[in-house]
Design an enzyme around this catalytic site. Structure first.
Site, short mmCIF file in Angstrom:
data_model
loop_
_atom_site.label_atom_id
_atom_site.label_comp_id
_atom_site.label_asym_id
_atom_site.label_seq_id
_atom_site.Cartn_x
_atom_site.Cartn_y
_atom_site.Cartn_z
N ARG A 291 -5.28 -24.72 -29.67
CA ARG A 291 -4.98 -26.08 -29.26
C ARG A 291 -3.55 -26.40 -29.70
O ARG A 291 -3.09 -25.91 -30.73
CB ARG A 291 -5.95 -27.08 -29.89
CG ARG A 291 -7.34 -27.09 -29.28
CD ARG A 291 -7.33 -27.67 -27.87
NE ARG A 291 -8.66 -27.84 -27.31
CZ ARG A 291 -9.30 -26.92 -26.60
NH1 ARG A 291 -8.70 -25.73 -26.40
NH2 ARG A 291 -10.49 -27.15 -26.11
N HIS B 193 -1.87 -24.38 -20.19
CA HIS B 193 -3.25 -24.47 -20.68
C HIS B 193 -4.24 -23.92 -19.65
O HIS B 193 -5.14 -24.61 -19.17
CB HIS B 193 -3.61 -25.92 -21.04
CG HIS B 193 -4.79 -26.01 -21.98
ND1 HIS B 193 -5.03 -27.11 -22.78
CD2 HIS B 193 -5.81 -25.13 -22.24
CE1 HIS B 193 -6.13 -26.90 -23.49
NE2 HIS B 193 -6.62 -25.71 -23.17
N GLU C 208 0.79 -32.53 -24.79
CA GLU C 208 0.29 -31.81 -23.62
C GLU C 208 -0.27 -32.82 -22.62
O GLU C 208 -1.05 -33.69 -23.02
CB GLU C 208 -0.80 -30.83 -24.05
CG GLU C 208 -1.25 -29.89 -22.94
CD GLU C 208 -2.28 -28.88 -23.41
OE1 GLU C 208 -3.39 -28.89 -22.84
OE2 GLU C 208 -1.98 -28.11 -24.35
#
Length: 315
Positions: A231, A278, A259
């Site tokens: 993450r 991602h 993000e």
């Protein structure tokens, strides 16, 4: 409410999932504005995939009968904000194993692409430039995998054929595996200086938020590569920028903080940084594994058996 009058909300059409029990009414909802039915009738909620946290938790306050919330991700941070709306005893389950193959594959791809200079070659192709030269290989490199769960183990599985050097492993709980010891997080200061490549596969928790900060990064050897498929907030972005802009470290990131990475952010053009948006779990491997998980979980739920992969129970 009996099982046969209870609703299960799914992000896939029920007819596409082989092996679902016929005990429930299945409602398809993948984050659209309109709900497919009254949320009050839902007993098992499968969250939409790759939707915003706001969308994901929106039905929860109207689900007084829900007993299981099932994510389709290994991480659960995107649903935690809505759990306060649930009654005690609701089980939150993650999708452990669903993204293992895909995420491990991307971790290896990022490491290999970075070491072999693929990003520069792609840019050279765009400019019709021939970037011959000497590039690094995975072979003989030493690795440190931080977060040695199913994904971390799968990363090591994929490293083996590449004849890499020693692999060190770190997890929340130290233990011994067939491949060797798994160290505790407290051992990182001694392990980091020996690694050519550090791969982050750990979940985001209070203990891992900002784990790869200035001190962590300063202990990595000169020229080492940091790969993050965990993450974004596991890495301190400011500290990482200082290291890559100085030329001391390299990075390959599938996740960032913030993000999505906004336009104009310095990470976009930092030297020796490869970024993917991602997509660790977003591959053709996702859907069949997710559907098999849901069939297993709902079969257990219909039979009154404990569901798997419970990460917390509301209190």
């Amino acid at each position: 409410m009996t099982a046969k009058t209870a609703d299960v909300w799914l992000p896939f059409p029920a007819e596409e999932i082989e092996g679902l029990p016929d005990s429930f009414r299945y409602r398809r909802w993948d984050g659209e504005d309109a709900f497919p039915a009254d949320p009050a009738d839902c007993v098992f909620y499968v969250t939409p995939y790759m939707k915003s946290p706001e969308t994901t938790v929106r039905p929860l306050a109207a689900m007084p009968a829900v007993r299981v919330v099932q994510t389709l991700t290994a991480g659960i941070d995107h649903v935690l904000g809505g759990l306060g709306d649930l009654r005690p005893g609701v089980r939150l389950c993650n999708a452990a194993g669903v993204h293992t193959a895909s995420t491990a594959e991307l971790a290896l791809t990022l490491a290999l692409a970075s070491l072999r200079g693929i990003p520069g070659m792609v840019r050279g192709q765009d400019r019709e430039e021939w970037h011959a030269g000497f590039y690094e290989a995975l072979a003989d490199k030493s690795f440190l995998i931080v977060g040695y769960g199913s994904i971390g183990s799968a990363v090591e599985d994929r490293l083996v054929p590449f004849e890499c050097g020693p692999v060190a492993r770190v997890a929340r709980t130290p233990r011994t595996t067939a491949r060797g010891p798994v160290h505790a997080l407290a051992d990182l200061p001694q392990l980091l200086p020996a690694a050519d490549v550090v791969i982050l596969t750990t979940p985001l928790t209070d203990a891992t938020r900002g784990l790869a900060g200035a001190e962590f990064l300063s202990r990595m050897k000169d020229g080492a590569l940091l790969v993050n498929v965990a993450r974004g907030p596991v890495v301190d972005t400011g500290a990482l920028l200082a290291e890559v802009e100085s030329g001391r470290l390299r990075a390959a990131l599938d996740v960032t903080d913030p993000e999505p990475l906004p336009v104009g952010h310095p990470l976009w053009h930092a030297p020796n940084v490869l970024i993917t948006p991602h997509v660790g779990g977003s591959s053709s491997a996702f859907e069949p594994r997710a559907k098999r998980l849901l069939a297993r979980q709902l079969t257990r739920f219909a039979a009154g058996e404990p569901v798997e992969h419970t990460v917390l129970v509301t209190g």
